[in-house]
Design a protein around this motif. Structure first.
Motif, short mmCIF file in Angstrom:
data_model
loop_
_atom_site.label_atom_id
_atom_site.label_comp_id
_atom_site.label_asym_id
_atom_site.label_seq_id
_atom_site.Cartn_x
_atom_site.Cartn_y
_atom_site.Cartn_z
N PHE A 248 -0.07 -6.41 -12.75
CA PHE A 248 -0.63 -7.78 -12.88
C PHE A 248 0.63 -8.70 -12.15
CE2 PHE A 248 -1.61 -5.73 -16.94
CZ PHE A 248 -3.05 -5.89 -16.85
N VAL A 249 1.67 -8.11 -11.66
CA VAL A 249 2.40 -8.72 -10.57
C VAL A 249 2.57 -8.36 -9.28
CG1 VAL A 249 4.94 -9.45 -10.30
CG2 VAL A 249 4.22 -9.17 -12.50
N ASP A 250 2.40 -7.05 -9.18
CA ASP A 250 2.25 -6.28 -7.90
C ASP A 250 0.85 -5.92 -7.84
OD1 ASP A 250 5.04 -6.46 -7.93
OD2 ASP A 250 5.45 -4.51 -8.38
N ARG A 251 0.58 -5.85 -6.55
CA ARG A 251 -0.63 -5.43 -5.94
C ARG A 251 -0.61 -4.64 -4.74
NH1 ARG A 251 -4.30 -8.12 -2.57
NH2 ARG A 251 -3.40 -9.88 -1.53
N ILE A 252 -1.36 -3.79 -4.44
CA ILE A 252 -1.75 -3.01 -3.22
C ILE A 252 -2.51 -3.89 -2.19
CG2 ILE A 252 -2.25 -1.12 -2.08
CD1 ILE A 252 0.03 -0.59 -3.95
N ALA A 253 -1.97 -4.68 -1.22
CA ALA A 253 -2.72 -5.50 -0.48
C ALA A 253 -3.47 -4.67 0.83
CB ALA A 253 -1.43 -6.37 -0.03
N TYR A 254 -2.56 -3.79 1.44
CA TYR A 254 -2.97 -2.86 2.57
C TYR A 254 -2.90 -1.33 2.41
CZ TYR A 254 -3.28 -7.56 4.67
OH TYR A 254 -3.47 -8.98 4.86
N LYS A 255 -3.87 -0.62 2.96
CA LYS A 255 -3.84 1.02 2.90
C LYS A 255 -3.84 1.19 4.28
CE LYS A 255 -5.16 1.54 -1.72
NZ LYS A 255 -6.23 2.49 -2.62
N HIS A 256 -2.90 1.98 4.87
CA HIS A 256 -2.75 2.43 6.43
C HIS A 256 -2.86 3.86 6.54
CE1 HIS A 256 -2.35 -1.58 7.67
NE2 HIS A 256 -1.64 -1.89 6.95
N LEU A 257 -3.55 4.20 7.32
CA LEU A 257 -3.43 5.90 7.59
C LEU A 257 -2.45 6.22 8.84
CD1 LEU A 257 -4.48 8.68 7.34
CD2 LEU A 257 -6.59 8.16 9.01
N LEU A 258 -1.49 7.07 8.66
CA LEU A 258 -0.47 7.05 9.68
C LEU A 258 -0.99 8.29 10.62
CD1 LEU A 258 2.57 6.85 7.13
CD2 LEU A 258 1.44 4.97 8.61
N LYS A 259 -1.99 8.84 10.67
CA LYS A 259 -2.33 10.02 11.39
C LYS A 259 -2.66 9.40 12.95
CE LYS A 259 -4.10 12.96 7.77
NZ LYS A 259 -5.33 13.77 7.25
N GLU A 260 -2.87 10.24 13.82
CA GLU A 260 -3.39 9.92 15.00
C GLU A 260 -4.97 9.46 14.82
OE1 GLU A 260 -4.09 11.73 19.68
OE2 GLU A 260 -2.45 12.30 18.38
N ILE A 261 -5.45 8.00 15.49
CA ILE A 261 -6.82 7.66 14.96
C ILE A 261 -7.50 7.56 16.53
CG2 ILE A 261 -8.19 5.89 14.32
CD1 ILE A 261 -5.72 5.23 12.19
N PRO A 262 -8.47 8.19 16.81
CA PRO A 262 -9.41 8.21 18.02
C PRO A 262 -10.14 6.79 17.57
CG PRO A 262 -10.42 10.03 16.61
CD PRO A 262 -9.14 9.34 16.01
N LEU A 263 -10.25 5.96 18.57
CA LEU A 263 -10.95 4.73 18.74
C LEU A 263 -12.09 4.64 19.98
CD1 LEU A 263 -11.50 2.00 17.40
CD2 LEU A 263 -9.69 1.14 18.88
#
Length: 301
Positions: A50-65
């Motif tokens: 209730f004080v902390d929250r997960i704001a962003y989640k990132h994937l650290l693998k190589e990403i094809p775009l």
């Protein structure tokens, strides 16, 4: 009893909210009271419910775009449809969260802009020949700008370069003409080489024939010389034997006998050679010679 149950439920909820398990090759950005607090590493992490929250989640693998296809104008004012694929990796989760509102969209737009700029400096033919240079230029421009977004651009690959249909037909005609030209050149070079090979073969054959004739003549000459030597040696040996026989006892008498016999035989066969009879001018001498020869023959017998 109800209070204990409520406390137990609250404790379970607290524990569930407090414990966070981050998967491998992931990074979660933790905010405390709306402010960045930490980046949770992979594994078990404990937060304040209730004080902390997960704001962003990132994937650290190589990403094809996949970069959307777009129309680019080359230096010689030719339209060229280009599409490609970009490979990147999040290296700083904090910057990726707060450096831009959407780093994927930012990278995509920057890749398209950079690609148009790079192709605009090249002529159409060069774009097909220098794909690697285009890829490196795009990566260099993107990587420099993406550092402030916490992203590392690894590589960019052009998937397809499609000029207008008219340009494609002209390029195909040019390729066909070039292939026909190479075929004609190859055929002429083949014929030229064939003529050279035939001439060399004829020359070698003539040389071989002349060498053979030369060797044959040498062999014949050597054979004739050897034969002459053999005949001469045989004659010399025969003469030597005759000389030895003459010098021996009774040799002169045997020679005289042989000569007289030959003389008589020759004279007796003169009339048998034809209708014409040749006689010596001095028949008296001729008769005396025949008588002498006959006397020698009778004496030896």
């Amino acid at each position: 009893m109800e209070i204990a149950t409520l406390i137990l439920i609250a404790a379970v909820i607290f524990i569930v909210k407090a414990v966070k398990v981050v998967p491998q090759q992931h990074a979660w950005v933790l905010e405390r009271l709306g402010k960045f607090h930490a980046v949770l590493a992979p594994g078990l992490n404990v937060v304040v419910p209730f004080v902390d929250r997960i704001a962003y989640k990132h994937l650290l693998k190589e990403i094809p775009l996949d970069v959307p296809s777009q129309i680019c104008i080359t230096k010689d004012n030719t339209q060229l449809q280009v599409d490609g694929i970009l490979y990147f990796q999040v290296t700083d989760p904090r910057l990726a969260s707060y450096g831009t509102s959407d780093f994927v969209l930012a990278i995509t737009q920057l890749a398209q802009t950079t690609l148009r700029s790079v192709i605009g400096k090249m002529e159409l033919d060069k774009t097909f020949e220098e794909r690697d240079d285009i890829n490196r230029a795009v990566v260099a421009a993107l990587d420099e700008a993406a550092m402030s977004w916490g992203v590392k651009v690894l590589r960019y690959e052009i998937k397809d370069l499609t000029p207008p249909k008219e340009i494609l037909h002209a390029m195909q005609a040019q390729i066909t003409a070039e292939r026909e030209k190479r075929a004609v050149i190859a055929t002429s070079e083949g014929k030229q080489q064939e003529q050279i090979n035939l001439a060399n073969g004829a020359r070698q054959a003539a040389i071989a024939q002349s060498e053979g004739e030369k060797q044959a003549a040498i062999n014949r000459a050597q054979g004739e010389a050897e034969a002459i030597k053999a005949v001469a040696a045989a004659n010399a040996q025969a003469i030597q034997q005759v000389a030895q026989a003459i010098q021996s006892q009774g040799g002169i008498e045997a020679v005289n006998l042989k000569v007289a016999e030959k003389y008589v035989d020759a004279f007796s066969g003169v009339a048998k050679e034809g209708n014409t009879l040749i006689l010596p001018g001095n028949l008296t001498d001729m008769g005396s010679m025949v008588a002498a020869a006959m006397s020698i023959v009778k004496a030896q017998k």
